[in-house]
Design a protein around this motif. Structure first.
Motif, mmCIF file in Angstrom:
data_model
loop_
_atom_site.group_PDB
_atom_site.id
_atom_site.type_symbol
_atom_site.label_atom_id
_atom_site.label_comp_id
_atom_site.label_asym_id
_atom_site.label_seq_id
_atom_site.Cartn_x
_atom_site.Cartn_y
_atom_site.Cartn_z
ATOM 1 N N ARG A 42 0.870 -1.176 0.000
ATOM 2 C CA ARG A 42 0.000 0.000 0.000
ATOM 3 C C ARG A 42 0.907 1.226 0.000
ATOM 4 O O ARG A 42 1.577 1.513 0.990
ATOM 5 N N LEU A 43 0.934 1.913 -1.115
ATOM 6 C CA LEU A 43 1.843 3.036 -1.304
ATOM 7 C C LEU A 43 1.148 4.341 -0.954
ATOM 8 O O LEU A 43 -0.040 4.516 -1.197
ATOM 9 N N ALA A 44 1.897 5.270 -0.407
ATOM 10 C CA ALA A 44 1.384 6.606 -0.096
ATOM 11 C C ALA A 44 2.559 7.572 -0.110
ATOM 12 O O ALA A 44 3.717 7.167 -0.179
ATOM 13 N N GLY A 45 2.249 8.864 -0.028
ATOM 14 C CA GLY A 45 3.295 9.883 0.000
ATOM 15 C C GLY A 45 3.445 10.580 -1.335
ATOM 16 O O GLY A 45 2.528 10.587 -2.155
ATOM 17 N N ALA A 46 4.618 11.148 -1.574
ATOM 18 C CA ALA A 46 4.900 11.861 -2.820
ATOM 19 C C ALA A 46 5.241 10.839 -3.904
ATOM 20 O O ALA A 46 6.164 10.044 -3.753
ATOM 21 N N TRP A 47 4.493 10.864 -5.000
ATOM 22 C CA TRP A 47 4.646 9.835 -6.018
ATOM 23 C C TRP A 47 5.924 9.971 -6.831
ATOM 24 O O TRP A 47 6.507 8.965 -7.239
ATOM 25 N N GLN A 48 6.361 11.180 -7.113
ATOM 26 C CA GLN A 48 7.502 11.335 -8.019
ATOM 27 C C GLN A 48 8.768 10.647 -7.482
ATOM 28 O O GLN A 48 9.355 9.818 -8.187
ATOM 29 N N ALA A 51 8.091 6.662 -7.263
ATOM 30 C CA ALA A 51 8.149 5.950 -8.539
ATOM 31 C C ALA A 51 9.589 5.797 -9.009
ATOM 32 O O ALA A 51 9.969 4.746 -9.556
ATOM 33 N N ALA A 52 10.406 6.819 -8.806
ATOM 34 C CA ALA A 52 11.820 6.733 -9.186
ATOM 35 C C ALA A 52 12.529 5.650 -8.375
ATOM 36 O O ALA A 52 13.334 4.877 -8.918
ATOM 37 N N ASP A 53 12.229 5.568 -7.075
ATOM 38 C CA ASP A 53 12.835 4.536 -6.223
ATOM 39 C C ASP A 53 12.404 3.141 -6.659
ATOM 40 O O ASP A 53 13.222 2.208 -6.687
ATOM 41 N N LEU A 54 11.125 2.979 -6.996
ATOM 42 C CA LEU A 54 10.636 1.673 -7.445
ATOM 43 C C LEU A 54 11.328 1.255 -8.731
ATOM 44 O O LEU A 54 11.734 0.098 -8.888
ATOM 45 N N GLU A 87 3.129 8.768 -13.057
ATOM 46 C CA GLU A 87 4.551 8.642 -12.729
ATOM 47 C C GLU A 87 5.120 7.300 -13.180
ATOM 48 O O GLU A 87 6.248 7.231 -13.666
ATOM 49 N N LEU A 88 4.351 6.221 -13.031
ATOM 50 C CA LEU A 88 4.820 4.914 -13.490
ATOM 51 C C LEU A 88 4.953 4.907 -15.010
ATOM 52 O O LEU A 88 5.921 4.360 -15.560
ATOM 53 N N THR A 89 4.000 5.526 -15.703
ATOM 54 C CA THR A 89 4.081 5.636 -17.160
ATOM 55 C C THR A 89 5.345 6.385 -17.573
ATOM 56 O O THR A 89 6.023 6.005 -18.536
ATOM 57 N N ALA A 90 5.678 7.448 -16.858
ATOM 58 C CA ALA A 90 6.866 8.238 -17.188
ATOM 59 C C ALA A 90 8.134 7.398 -17.117
ATOM 60 O O ALA A 90 9.092 7.647 -17.864
ATOM 61 N N THR A 178 2.520 19.065 -9.715
ATOM 62 C CA THR A 178 3.104 17.762 -10.019
ATOM 63 C C THR A 178 2.563 16.676 -9.098
ATOM 64 O O THR A 178 2.223 15.581 -9.540
ATOM 65 N N GLU A 179 2.467 16.964 -7.807
ATOM 66 C CA GLU A 179 1.927 15.986 -6.860
ATOM 67 C C GLU A 179 0.446 16.203 -6.582
ATOM 68 O O GLU A 179 -0.210 15.349 -5.997
ATOM 69 N N GLY A 180 -0.093 17.335 -7.009
ATOM 70 C CA GLY A 180 -1.477 17.682 -6.732
ATOM 71 C C GLY A 180 -1.562 18.742 -5.657
ATOM 72 O O GLY A 180 -0.809 18.708 -4.669
ATOM 73 N N VAL A 181 -2.452 19.698 -5.830
ATOM 74 C CA VAL A 181 -2.542 20.829 -4.917
ATOM 75 C C VAL A 181 -4.012 21.223 -4.776
ATOM 76 O O VAL A 181 -4.795 21.074 -5.728
#
Length: 224
Positions: A42-48, A51-54, A87-90, A178-181
């Motif tokens: 279950r992922l949460a937090g800042a996606w950018q 996703a880079a870490d994954l 982010e995963l698509t990127a 980028t992350e949503g506001v």
């Protein structure tokens, strides 16, 4: 003053988790082989950064557990899932997911640059929805940052549209989006400009940036 139905505050937005099954190979069945699966998280937090870490850890395939609503009335879970798919698509990570549409928005092509869903429930036989998978390619709506500007190259509607964003207020908004506001954090004139260009989506009382970041150029680059 209460926000729109389904809206959440900034903390609730970031904390909203998405359940994802992760594996090392683009072929979904390969996740059943020894050493190929990262399990379900279950992922949460800042996606950018996540996703880079994954991607650096070797993730190349993700499967979302829950259907994702595409409509403007979608809840925070679906909105956050769409930002994660962006982010995963990127990073060229393949995503298995099911979309759901109740108002016909799936046929407008707003999300057609995201890794296509297995199906879109509720969308009927709309030709534009059927074409999502057939027309998808990486970099279909992509942006890159330069010193004092951002450039967007968008082929979601077929022909190439290019936007250069260099106004300071617009660039500041892009960084936040980028992350949503929360929607009320974006100046009305900036919001109108970005919405007219189909570069933002609004869900759960938040605005988020649609184009994927250009981490690398595909070959041939002129396809983008």
């Amino acid at each position: 003053m209460p926000g729109p139905a389904g809206s959440v505050g900034s903390a609730g937005w970031t904390a909203a988790g998405v359940e994802v099954e992760l594996s090392r190979d683009y072929e979904p069945g390969a996740g059943r082989l020894p050493g190929m699966s990262f399990g379900t998280r279950r992922l949460a937090g800042a996606w950018q950064p996540l996703a880079a870490d994954l991607y650096r850890a070797g993730v190349r395939h993700a499967r979302l557990a829950e259907p994702v609503e595409l409509c403007p009335a979608a809840g925070v879970g679906s909105a956050r899932a769409l930002v994660l798919i962006r982010e995963l698509t990127a990073h060229a990570v393949a995503v298995d997911w099911v979309a759901r549409c109740r108002d016909g928005c799936a046929g407008q092509g707003l999300f057609n640059h995201l890794y296509p869903p297995d199906r879109v429930d509720g969308a009927g036989e709309d030709a534009a929805v059927r074409g999502w998978r057939e027309s998808f390619f990486l970099g279909k709506c992509v942006f890159r940052r330069g010193p004092g500007f951002a450039e967007v190259r968008d082929r979601r509607l077929g022909s190439l549209e290019m936007f250069t964003i260099d106004e300071p207020e617009h660039l500041a908004a892009v960084r936040e989006l980028t992350e949503g506001v929360p929607a009320d954090r974006v100046p009305p004139a900036v919001r109108r400009d970005l919405a007219d260009a189909r570069l933002i989506a609004e869900q759960a009382g938040h605005l988020w940036w649609l184009p994927t970041r250009a981490y690398r150029w595909p070959f041939p680059a002129l396809a983008v």
